[in-house]
Design an enzyme around this catalytic site. Structure first.
Site, PDB file in Angstrom:
ATOM      1  N   SER A 107       0.823  -1.200   0.000  1.00 26.80           N
ATOM      2  CA  SER A 107       0.000   0.000   0.000  1.00 26.80           C
ATOM      3  C   SER A 107       0.864   1.260   0.000  1.00 26.80           C
ATOM      4  O   SER A 107       1.946   1.289   0.597  1.00 26.80           O
ATOM      5  CB  SER A 107      -0.909   0.009   1.240  1.00 26.80           C
ATOM      6  N   TYR A 130      -2.242   5.424  -4.406  1.00 27.01           N
ATOM      7  CA  TYR A 130      -3.266   6.425  -4.158  1.00 27.01           C
ATOM      8  C   TYR A 130      -2.860   7.684  -4.925  1.00 27.01           C
ATOM      9  O   TYR A 130      -1.693   8.090  -4.878  1.00 27.01           O
ATOM     10  CB  TYR A 130      -3.374   6.771  -2.668  1.00 27.01           C
ATOM     11  N   THR A 156      -5.968   2.458  -6.850  1.00 30.43           N
ATOM     12  CA  THR A 156      -7.202   2.450  -6.059  1.00 30.43           C
ATOM     13  C   THR A 156      -8.071   3.626  -6.460  1.00 30.43           C
ATOM     14  O   THR A 156      -7.641   4.776  -6.386  1.00 30.43           O
ATOM     15  CB  THR A 156      -6.895   2.487  -4.556  1.00 30.43           C
ATOM     16  N   LYS A 252      -8.539  -0.921  -8.843  1.00 24.72           N
ATOM     17  CA  LYS A 252      -9.213  -1.491  -7.675  1.00 24.72           C
ATOM     18  C   LYS A 252     -10.320  -0.552  -7.193  1.00 24.72           C
ATOM     19  O   LYS A 252     -10.142   0.651  -7.156  1.00 24.72           O
ATOM     20  CB  LYS A 252      -8.193  -1.699  -6.550  1.00 24.72           C
ATOM     21  N   HIS A 276     -13.749  -1.571  -0.982  1.00 29.85           N
ATOM     22  CA  HIS A 276     -12.749  -1.173   0.005  1.00 29.85           C
ATOM     23  C   HIS A 276     -12.995  -1.854   1.355  1.00 29.85           C
ATOM     24  O   HIS A 276     -12.809  -1.258   2.423  1.00 29.85           O
ATOM     25  CB  HIS A 276     -12.728   0.349   0.186  1.00 29.85           C
TER      26      HIS A 276
END
Length: 380
Positions: A107, A130, A156, A252, A276
């Site tokens: 992440s 992100y 994402t 995603k 999520h």
């Protein structure tokens, strides 16, 4: 202590070992948590066909996800603050995944940095991005993932603004934790977690501190993360990200057929049907309930994966039967990590593999690539 047999066993152990604020972070959803709960419970509504007197020898779970060979169709999902479940958590989980033969996805909001994970792995892992307002920082993240030889980028799409998670607010969640009486008590009652954490220097967001502009301490970090998620992120940004990345791209956070169709037109290699983990729009449908319609709409154009609610190998098998080419586990591996470190992540994967293998055999199949809706009761 007896060896845990299920993901639920690992969850119970993790709850006893990990400070409440961090366990709750992993184990919570937005608002009423109805979507979080539906992600799990909707799997139980899907019934399997029991088949008998068929050859069950020489079974295999090996397949591919976005063209990459995997030991079983399961990847470790990108999860924020993994390194607060256990010291150096992302590094331990990545090593466990590599040894097992499944992808690990790091992440953006990890505790261990891209470089940290690259230093302890020998095979490419995946990186989750992100999109921030600071596009120079986004480009820097992409280039760091390239330098680490990451083999896929997971964009994402469902966190342009943050859903409200009541447990995190009540716990005063932060990384590292604040030294208030409540937090000190939580840590004091988890001595083994504290001992491990004292032996690492990695206690804050490793991909951000020292890399983002003007972020060198926790006070600026906290305000920066709150302000930096880009609410203007749109489909137009995907082309730029794809161009900058130049490799396999996975989107995603798709939980609607119209969004799936739009994603399929971007040239991405796969989409992940996901809400999520029930942590964004409470009241949204479960991931597994949306999977069949999305597969019907775009499965011939783009690889479809699933994330959310998987708590057993049977759940993985059901997702594959309904058209997913791969699945992701977040909470299950976090429970294993929190309970037992790297060995717990390996145990999580072994539990899922055994459950999937035995269930596949009892449904009359020997090869995961032959599993389809014919194993689902009422869909043959």
């Amino acid at each position: 202590m007896a060896t845990p047999l299920t993901i639920a066993d690992l969850k119970s152990l993790a709850q006893r070992r990990v400070p409440k604020m961090f366990f709750d972070y992993a184990d919570s959803g937005a608002w009423t948590e109805s979507t979080y709960q539906a992600n799990e419970s909707d799997f139980s509504k899907i019934k399997l066909r029991q088949r008998v007197l068929v050859d069950m020898t020489n079974r295999t779970l090996e397949t591919t996800m976005i063209g990459q060979k995997v030991a079983m169709p399961v990847a470790l999902a990108p999860t924020g603050m993994t390194g607060m479940q256990h010291a150096d958590g992302e590094m331990l989980a990545a090593r466990a995944a590599e040894e097992f033969g499944v992808p690990f996805t790091l992440s953006t909001m990890s505790i261990c940095s891209i470089e940290d994970v690259a230093s302890v792995t020998t095979k490419p892992f995946w990186f989750q991005l992100y999109v921030m307002r600071d596009k120079d920082f986004v480009l820097n993240l992409i280039n760091r993932a390239k330098a680490a030889k990451c083999s896929a980028l997971v964009l994402t799409a469902d966190l342009q603004i943050l859903g409200q998670r009541h447990k995190d607010l009540r716990n005063g969640l932060s990384a590292p934790p604040k030294f208030t009486p409540k937090h000190i008590w939580q840590m004091a009652t988890r001595p083994f977690w504290c001992l491990d954490m004292l032996q690492t220097k990695r206690r804050t967001f490793g991909n951000i501190v020292g890399h983002a502009k003007n972020v060198s301490d926790l006070s600026s970090l906290s305000s920066w993360t709150a302000e930096q998620f880009d609410p203007q992120l749109s489909w137009a940004n995907v082309a730029w990200i794809k161009e900058q990345w130049g490799g396999p791209l996975i989107i995603k956070g798709i939980c609607d057929v119209e969004d799936a169709k739009a994603a399929a037109e971007t040239g991405a290699d796969a989409i992940i049907v996901s809400n999520h983990g029930g942590r964004q729009l409470d009241g949204a449908p479960s991931s597994i309930s949306m999977l069949p319609d999305i597969v019907d709409a775009v499965g011939h154009k783009i690889e479809v994966h699933l994330d959310g609610g998987i708590r057993s190998g049977q759940d993985v098998l059901k997702a594959i039967a309904l058209g997913a080419k791969g699945t992701y586990i977040g909470r299950p591996f976090l429970y294993g990590l929190g309970a037992m470190g790297k060995d717990g992540v390996t145990l999580t994967l072994n539990i899922l593999r055994k459950e999937m293998d035995v269930t596949m055999a009892l449904c009359g199949k020997r090869d995961i690539n032959d599993v389809n809706s014919s194993i689902i009761a009422g869909r043959q």
